[in-house]
Design an enzyme around this catalytic site. Structure first.
Site, mmCIF file in Angstrom:
data_model
loop_
_atom_site.group_PDB
_atom_site.id
_atom_site.type_symbol
_atom_site.label_atom_id
_atom_site.label_comp_id
_atom_site.label_asym_id
_atom_site.label_seq_id
_atom_site.Cartn_x
_atom_site.Cartn_y
_atom_site.Cartn_z
ATOM 1 N N GLY A 19 44.502 -53.814 45.416
ATOM 2 C CA GLY A 19 45.342 -53.326 44.350
ATOM 3 C C GLY A 19 45.766 -54.202 43.292
ATOM 4 N N GLY A 22 46.683 -52.689 39.982
ATOM 5 C CA GLY A 22 47.769 -51.481 40.114
ATOM 6 C C GLY A 22 48.930 -52.067 39.370
ATOM 7 N N ASP A 23 50.185 -51.313 39.381
ATOM 8 C CA ASP A 23 51.422 -51.420 38.686
ATOM 9 C C ASP A 23 51.909 -52.587 39.406
ATOM 10 O OD1 ASP A 23 53.046 -50.199 36.762
ATOM 11 O OD2 ASP A 23 54.428 -49.748 38.584
ATOM 12 N N ARG A 53 39.128 -51.928 41.608
ATOM 13 C CA ARG A 53 37.920 -51.176 41.832
ATOM 14 C C ARG A 53 37.416 -50.985 40.228
ATOM 15 N NH1 ARG A 53 39.606 -45.800 44.930
ATOM 16 N NH2 ARG A 53 41.650 -46.405 44.702
ATOM 17 N N LYS A 159 55.939 -50.669 51.209
ATOM 18 C CA LYS A 159 56.537 -49.356 51.752
ATOM 19 C C LYS A 159 55.802 -48.060 50.955
ATOM 20 C CE LYS A 159 60.789 -47.645 50.287
ATOM 21 N NZ LYS A 159 60.740 -47.266 48.813
ATOM 22 N N ASP A 188 60.392 -55.030 52.156
ATOM 23 C CA ASP A 188 61.566 -54.228 51.726
ATOM 24 C C ASP A 188 62.258 -55.160 50.742
ATOM 25 O OD1 ASP A 188 64.172 -53.197 51.407
ATOM 26 O OD2 ASP A 188 64.045 -52.200 53.388
ATOM 27 N N HIS A 189 61.948 -54.655 49.460
ATOM 28 C CA HIS A 189 62.117 -55.533 48.341
ATOM 29 C C HIS A 189 63.783 -55.820 48.413
ATOM 30 C CE1 HIS A 189 63.341 -52.198 45.940
ATOM 31 N NE2 HIS A 189 63.902 -52.923 45.101
ATOM 32 N N GLU A 227 71.651 -44.861 41.390
ATOM 33 C CA GLU A 227 70.754 -45.202 40.352
ATOM 34 C C GLU A 227 71.145 -44.215 39.156
ATOM 35 O OE1 GLU A 227 66.347 -46.645 41.544
ATOM 36 O OE2 GLU A 227 66.832 -44.866 42.962
ATOM 37 N N HIS A 251 65.764 -49.175 52.883
ATOM 38 C CA HIS A 251 66.792 -50.178 52.296
ATOM 39 C C HIS A 251 68.020 -50.164 52.765
ATOM 40 C CE1 HIS A 251 63.540 -50.586 49.488
ATOM 41 N NE2 HIS A 251 64.067 -49.746 48.634
ATOM 42 N N LYS A 351 69.671 -40.582 42.937
ATOM 43 C CA LYS A 351 68.862 -40.713 41.251
ATOM 44 C C LYS A 351 69.687 -39.919 40.421
ATOM 45 C CE LYS A 351 64.283 -42.315 42.936
ATOM 46 N NZ LYS A 351 64.560 -43.695 42.507
#
Ligand code: BG6
Length: 499
Positions: A19, A22-23, A53, A159, A188-189, A227, A251, A351
């Site tokens: 990845g 990736g982001d 890729r 995750k 798990d950040h 959030e 979390h 959220k």
């Protein structure tokens, strides 16, 4: 925390990021690695191989990463440190769904090993969508990339770890065929955040807290992760997740176990993980009967955040107009052990709420209304607030004499917290986590039995929600969630604290 007291060659390794375009790699991993370079916390012999890729040259890949770094790094990007990171960085183009291609990667890594003197040690980071986890692990295994005599291999899994207990078990069994439990690092950040690591220090490093941290003194505990952000471009992911899987199973459960655990016998990784796991085992059985009165689900409708109109969840990209996915959960639960029986834990996450913060509130029991509080209707309780973000620190409220009156009493508020822009979902947490993985310290990563217990808990609630007809949307963006979430506490004579 336990650390492997090894240095030099033992830490040498190649970090292989699946990845690589990736982001996550752009926004978190490369900035985290850059800052580890600045802090001189990477091994002497170290290489990063980004697997992607996309057809691009190594040079173009580095240009992309440089741009991301400028945008996301906490430290300004300077030529000296960038040159050092760029020297470690490699791009390997390969479609990881092609099982035939893994032997090529193996040869590439073996060659790099000799060049960089990394001794065959590997860290494989799966920064890809979860449906590829198994495919990659099988590829690593069949190409014999994970077991080199005299060297170690570690696996990092982002995750979500499964989508329920069944799929998580299946995934875990697959991983265990290839990696030992102690070599699997489930991210798990939240556990990389400073204040989360501080929970144990505060509890077990201060006699004042240690002795009152139980049901005799604590009236209730509130864990609130709110959030202002909506789901944004992640509607596709979120539709299969919802707040239960996205925040509670991971979390919130991790925070709950750190707040409620018994003191471990020592600071070794497994001693800590064992005590955390016991908390989850002690959660009172979550039956549908219990849930009927003790859980609230919500989904945001349109509203105003910071003065600007925002769309409702059902209007977000990739979200169906009749979606029943929850973007808010509030729940009461009990931990049935000697320390906590009778003290409720209230958890809340959502959220598009009016405030965005992560806090743990410990509300202490009131004193009998005999002396100072005899004539007062309301007694302000002692509150201890552990502020995780955006403010970081500890807040404590206690009663003192009001010097401006004869007999008045006022709550005094002591607050050590300060605003820290770096405590959100930023690369900083990844710095700590990557550093620990390279050192072989798994303390800040949930062990399988913790993940398993968290799924067993979450599954019951998710199943209950799926069988329930919801009247969504039921809260406006910019509010603090559905009215029933306030009623949940009001029924117990309590309220959510937003201090
Ligand atoms: C992630 C969730 O794990 O945590 C996101 O998938 C959420 O939906 C994020 O926004 C919150 O993290 P933080 O660190 O910004 O509170």
């Amino acid at each position: 925390m336990e650390r492997e007291e090894k240095d030099g060659d033992f830490l040498s390794a190649i970090l292989v990021i699946f990845g690589g375009t990736g982001d996550l790699t752009h926004r978190k991993l490369i900035p985290a690695l850059y800052n580890l370079v600045i802090d001189q916390l990477l091994p002497k012999n170290f290489a990063i191989v980004s697997v992607g890729r996309r057809n691009k040259s190594e040079e173009d890949y580095k240009i992309d990463m440089y741009q991301s770094l400028k945008e996301h790094s906490r430290n300004k990007v300077d030529d000296k440190h960038w040159a050092k990171l760029a020297g470690m960085l490699h791009y390997y183009q390969f479609d990881f769904t092609d099982q035939g291609g893994y032997s090529g990667l193996k040869d590439y890594l073996d060659e790099l090993d000799l060049k960089v003197k990394t001794g065959g040690n590997r860290v494989f980071y799966l920064a890809v969508a979860p449906e590829y986890f198994e495919t990659i692990v099988i590829g690593l295994h069949t190409s014999n990339m994970t077991k080199k005599p005299g060297a170690w291999s570690r696996l990092i899994i982002e995750k979500p770890f499964g989508k329920d207990l069944k799929t998580a078990r299946k995934l875990n069994n697959k991983l265990l065929e290839v990696f030992e439990e102690s070599s699997i690092y489930r991210i798990d950040h939240y556990l990389g955040k400073e204040m989360i690591q501080n929970i144990m220090v505060l509890r077990f490093g201060n006699s004042i807290f240690q002795s009152i941290w139980n049901n005799k003194f604590i009236d209730n505990v509130q864990i609130s992760l709110t959030e202002k952000l909506g789901v944004g471009a992640r509607g596709g992911y979120y539709e299969n997740s919802g707040a239960m899987r996205d925040m509670v199973q991971s979390h919130i459960i991790q925070i709950l176990s750190l707040v409620a655990m018994e003191p471990p016998v020592n600071l070794k990784t497994d001693s800590i993980r064992t005590e955390k796991q016991k908390v989850l085992e002690a959660i009172e059985d979550i039956t549908p009967g219990f849930l009927r009165n003790n859980v609230v689900f919500g989904q945001y409708g349109k509203g105003i955040i910071d003065g600007s109109p925002v769309p409702g969840y059902r209007e977000e990209p990739k979200v169906p107009a009749d979606s029943n996915t929850e973007t808010f959960v509030a729940l009461k639960l009990f931990i049935n052990n000697f320390r906590w029986a009778g003290t409720p834990f209230y958890i809340r996450t959502g959220k598009r709420m009016g405030t965005g913060s992560a806090e743990i509130v410990i509300q202490f029991k009131d004193l009998p209304n005999i002396l100072y509080f005899k004539d007062k209707e309301v007694q302000e309780p002692n509150l201890l607030v552990l502020r995780i973000q955006p403010n970081v620190g500890v807040f404590f409220q206690f009663n003192t004499k009001d010097f401006t009156s004869h007999n008045g009493i006022i709550p005094t508020k002591m607050d050590t917290s300060y605003y820290s822009p770096t405590q959100g979902n930023t690369p900083e947490a990844y710095e700590r986590l990557l550093y620990d993985i390279l050192r072989g310290d798994g303390t800040l990563f949930p062990r399988w039995d913790e993940v398993e217990a968290a799924w067993a808990f979450a599954d019951k609630i998710i199943k209950y929600r799926e069988n329930k007809i919801s009247q969504f949307p039921n809260y406006d963006a910019g509010s603090m969630g559905p009215v029933s979430a306030f009623e949940l506490l009001a029924r117990d004579g309590r309220k959510w604290w937003n201090i």
